[in-house]
Design a protein around this motif. Structure first.
Motif, PDB file in Angstrom:
ATOM      1  N   THR A   1       0.832  -1.202   0.000  1.00 26.18           N
ATOM      2  CA  THR A   1       0.000   0.000   0.000  1.00 26.18           C
ATOM      3  C   THR A   1       0.869   1.256   0.000  1.00 26.18           C
ATOM      4  O   THR A   1       2.078   1.186   0.194  1.00 26.18           O
ATOM      5  N   THR A   2       0.222   2.402  -0.186  1.00 27.63           N
ATOM      6  CA  THR A   2       0.947   3.670  -0.086  1.00 27.63           C
ATOM      7  C   THR A   2       0.932   4.133   1.369  1.00 27.63           C
ATOM      8  O   THR A   2       0.078   3.728   2.153  1.00 27.63           O
ATOM      9  N   CYS A   3       1.858   5.011   1.707  1.00 29.93           N
ATOM     10  CA  CYS A   3       1.908   5.551   3.069  1.00 29.93           C
ATOM     11  C   CYS A   3       0.713   6.489   3.277  1.00 29.93           C
ATOM     12  O   CYS A   3       0.026   6.862   2.328  1.00 29.93           O
ATOM     13  N   ARG A   4       0.500   6.875   4.504  1.00 26.93           N
ATOM     14  CA  ARG A   4      -0.651   7.728   4.822  1.00 26.93           C
ATOM     15  C   ARG A   4      -0.584   9.067   4.085  1.00 26.93           C
ATOM     16  O   ARG A   4      -1.595   9.529   3.555  1.00 26.93           O
ATOM     17  N   ASP A   5       0.585   9.695   4.039  1.00 32.02           N
ATOM     18  CA  ASP A   5       0.711  10.991   3.363  1.00 32.02           C
ATOM     19  C   ASP A   5       0.371  10.885   1.872  1.00 32.02           C
ATOM     20  O   ASP A   5      -0.328  11.740   1.324  1.00 32.02           O
ATOM     21  N   CYS A   6       0.859   9.820   1.221  1.00 24.69           N
ATOM     22  CA  CYS A   6       0.559   9.640  -0.205  1.00 24.69           C
ATOM     23  C   CYS A   6      -0.915   9.320  -0.411  1.00 24.69           C
ATOM     24  O   CYS A   6      -1.533   9.790  -1.369  1.00 24.69           O
ATOM     25  N   PHE A   7      -1.503   8.534   0.487  1.00 22.98           N
ATOM     26  CA  PHE A   7      -2.923   8.196   0.409  1.00 22.98           C
ATOM     27  C   PHE A   7      -3.768   9.464   0.502  1.00 22.98           C
ATOM     28  O   PHE A   7      -4.683   9.675  -0.299  1.00 22.98           O
ATOM     29  N   VAL A   8      -3.451  10.316   1.477  1.00 25.84           N
ATOM     30  CA  VAL A   8      -4.204  11.564   1.661  1.00 25.84           C
ATOM     31  C   VAL A   8      -4.029  12.470   0.444  1.00 25.84           C
ATOM     32  O   VAL A   8      -4.997  13.070  -0.034  1.00 25.84           O
ATOM     33  N   ALA A   9      -2.812  12.543  -0.088  1.00 27.75           N
ATOM     34  CA  ALA A   9      -2.560  13.374  -1.267  1.00 27.75           C
ATOM     35  C   ALA A   9      -3.361  12.872  -2.471  1.00 27.75           C
ATOM     36  O   ALA A   9      -3.918  13.674  -3.234  1.00 27.75           O
ATOM     37  N   GLU A  10      -3.435  11.555  -2.646  1.00 24.78           N
ATOM     38  CA  GLU A  10      -4.216  10.983  -3.742  1.00 24.78           C
ATOM     39  C   GLU A  10      -5.694  11.313  -3.591  1.00 24.78           C
ATOM     40  O   GLU A  10      -6.366  11.674  -4.562  1.00 24.78           O
ATOM     41  N   LYS A  11      -6.216  11.192  -2.370  1.00 23.49           N
ATOM     42  CA  LYS A  11      -7.633  11.486  -2.125  1.00 23.49           C
ATOM     43  C   LYS A  11      -7.937  12.957  -2.395  1.00 23.49           C
ATOM     44  O   LYS A  11      -8.963  13.292  -2.982  1.00 23.49           O
ATOM     45  N   ARG A  12      -7.048  13.834  -1.956  1.00 24.76           N
ATOM     46  CA  ARG A  12      -7.268  15.268  -2.199  1.00 24.76           C
ATOM     47  C   ARG A  12      -7.238  15.583  -3.684  1.00 24.76           C
ATOM     48  O   ARG A  12      -8.013  16.420  -4.164  1.00 24.76           O
ATOM     49  N   ALA A  13      -6.341  14.933  -4.426  1.00 24.26           N
ATOM     50  CA  ALA A  13      -6.278  15.142  -5.868  1.00 24.26           C
ATOM     51  C   ALA A  13      -7.557  14.640  -6.545  1.00 24.26           C
ATOM     52  O   ALA A  13      -8.081  15.298  -7.454  1.00 24.26           O
ATOM     53  N   GLU A  14      -8.064  13.486  -6.094  1.00 23.57           N
ATOM     54  CA  GLU A  14      -9.322  12.960  -6.638  1.00 23.57           C
ATOM     55  C   GLU A  14     -10.475  13.908  -6.344  1.00 23.57           C
ATOM     56  O   GLU A  14     -11.321  14.159  -7.213  1.00 23.57           O
ATOM     57  N   GLU A  15     -10.531  14.440  -5.117  1.00 25.35           N
ATOM     58  CA  GLU A  15     -11.592  15.373  -4.750  1.00 25.35           C
ATOM     59  C   GLU A  15     -11.504  16.651  -5.571  1.00 25.35           C
ATOM     60  O   GLU A  15     -12.520  17.193  -6.002  1.00 25.35           O
ATOM     61  N   ALA A  16     -10.289  17.137  -5.807  1.00 26.95           N
ATOM     62  CA  ALA A  16     -10.110  18.346  -6.604  1.00 26.95           C
ATOM     63  C   ALA A  16     -10.542  18.114  -8.045  1.00 26.95           C
ATOM     64  O   ALA A  16     -11.182  18.980  -8.660  1.00 26.95           O
ATOM     65  N   ALA A  17     -10.229  16.948  -8.590  1.00 26.35           N
ATOM     66  CA  ALA A  17     -10.634  16.630  -9.956  1.00 26.35           C
ATOM     67  C   ALA A  17     -12.159  16.526 -10.055  1.00 26.35           C
ATOM     68  O   ALA A  17     -12.757  17.028 -11.012  1.00 26.35           O
ATOM     69  N   ALA A  18     -12.774  15.890  -9.056  1.00 22.57           N
ATOM     70  CA  ALA A  18     -14.237  15.769  -9.048  1.00 22.57           C
ATOM     71  C   ALA A  18     -14.881  17.144  -8.919  1.00 22.57           C
ATOM     72  O   ALA A  18     -15.894  17.429  -9.577  1.00 22.57           O
ATOM     73  N   ALA A  19     -14.311  18.013  -8.084  1.00 21.45           N
ATOM     74  CA  ALA A  19     -14.843  19.363  -7.917  1.00 21.45           C
ATOM     75  C   ALA A  19     -14.725  20.156  -9.218  1.00 21.45           C
ATOM     76  O   ALA A  19     -15.631  20.920  -9.576  1.00 21.45           O
ATOM     77  N   ALA A  20     -13.612  19.981  -9.930  1.00 22.39           N
ATOM     78  CA  ALA A  20     -13.432  20.678 -11.200  1.00 22.39           C
ATOM     79  C   ALA A  20     -14.466  20.213 -12.228  1.00 22.39           C
ATOM     80  O   ALA A  20     -15.021  21.033 -12.972  1.00 22.39           O
ATOM     81  N   LEU A  21     -14.738  18.911 -12.264  1.00 23.37           N
ATOM     82  CA  LEU A  21     -15.757  18.389 -13.181  1.00 23.37           C
ATOM     83  C   LEU A  21     -17.137  18.928 -12.833  1.00 23.37           C
ATOM     84  O   LEU A  21     -17.902  19.313 -13.720  1.00 23.37           O
ATOM     85  N   SER A  22     -17.442  18.961 -11.538  1.00 15.93           N
ATOM     86  CA  SER A  22     -18.737  19.487 -11.102  1.00 15.93           C
ATOM     87  C   SER A  22     -18.871  20.958 -11.456  1.00 15.93           C
ATOM     88  O   SER A  22     -19.918  21.401 -11.926  1.00 15.93           O
ATOM     89  N   SER A  23     -17.814  21.717 -11.221  1.00 20.41           N
ATOM     90  CA  SER A  23     -17.845  23.150 -11.546  1.00 20.41           C
ATOM     91  C   SER A  23     -18.038  23.372 -13.038  1.00 20.41           C
ATOM     92  O   SER A  23     -18.779  24.267 -13.452  1.00 20.41           O
ATOM     93  N   ALA A  24     -17.367  22.555 -13.840  1.00 19.33           N
ATOM     94  CA  ALA A  24     -17.515  22.687 -15.289  1.00 19.33           C
ATOM     95  C   ALA A  24     -18.931  22.339 -15.727  1.00 19.33           C
ATOM     96  O   ALA A  24     -19.477  22.964 -16.642  1.00 19.33           O
ATOM     97  N   ALA A  25     -19.538  21.357 -15.065  1.00 18.02           N
ATOM     98  CA  ALA A  25     -20.886  20.923 -15.436  1.00 18.02           C
ATOM     99  C   ALA A  25     -21.933  21.995 -15.163  1.00 18.02           C
ATOM    100  O   ALA A  25     -22.962  22.047 -15.835  1.00 18.02           O
ATOM    101  N   ILE A  26     -21.699  22.842 -14.170  1.00 14.61           N
ATOM    102  CA  ILE A  26     -22.696  23.869 -13.832  1.00 14.61           C
ATOM    103  C   ILE A  26     -22.216  25.277 -14.171  1.00 14.61           C
ATOM    104  O   ILE A  26     -22.831  26.249 -13.758  1.00 14.61           O
TER     105      ILE A  26
END
Length: 147
Positions: A34-59
């Motif tokens: 597995t990845t370490c906790r810091d890398c896991f958190v960084a991946e989750k934040r990047a996923e959330e940012a990408a999802a937020a960007a898609l949502s913003s573009a949709a509206i």
């Protein structure tokens, strides 16, 4: 027992492993994949940012009024509103979502974040803090500008 594990990402992290020796070995072996906790958190934040960007573009085509509330409520409410409206506009036309577009209370969005799409639209039609588009436009133009 505390063990230092080198994770798949290459970072080393201390883990407190409990149980029988065989359980600790199995857990240590799994942790190495597995990845370490810091890398896991960084991946989750990047996923959330990408999802937020898609949502913003949709509206982005929607003219949304500003939310009201405390700074924390506005930030959280805006995130919820963006995500929910992006989902609603994918499934429904803008006329069906009109009531949701006019809700300006950030607390309302926070309180109603777990409703189904149909229930959210129904609740928005009964929201006491809905503003008409003309009232929103008037309030925005009447607001003093601060630097």
């Amino acid at each position: 027992m505390e063990q230092r594990i080198i994770h798949a990402c290459g970072h080393e992290q201390a883990h407190h492993l409990t149980g029988f020796d065989s359980q600790q070995e199995r857990k240590a072996k799994w942790l190495k994949t597995t990845t370490c906790r810091d890398c896991f958190v960084a991946e989750k934040r990047a996923e959330e940012a990408a999802a937020a960007a898609l949502s913003s573009a949709a509206i982005s085509h929607l003219d949304l009024p500003l939310l009201t509330g405390s700074d924390r409520q506005i930030n959280w409410g805006a995130t919820i509103r963006t995500k929910r409206l992006a989902g609603l506009t994918d499934l429904y036309n803008d006329a069906d979502c009109d009531a949701c577009l006019r809700v300006t209370d950030a607390k309302w969005w926070i309180d109603h974040r777990d409703l189904t799409d149909v229930d959210l639209i129904a609740a928005a039609t009964q929201a006491p803090d809905m503003q008409s588009a003309s009232a929103v436009a008037a309030s925005i133009t009447d607001m003093p500008r601060t630097a």
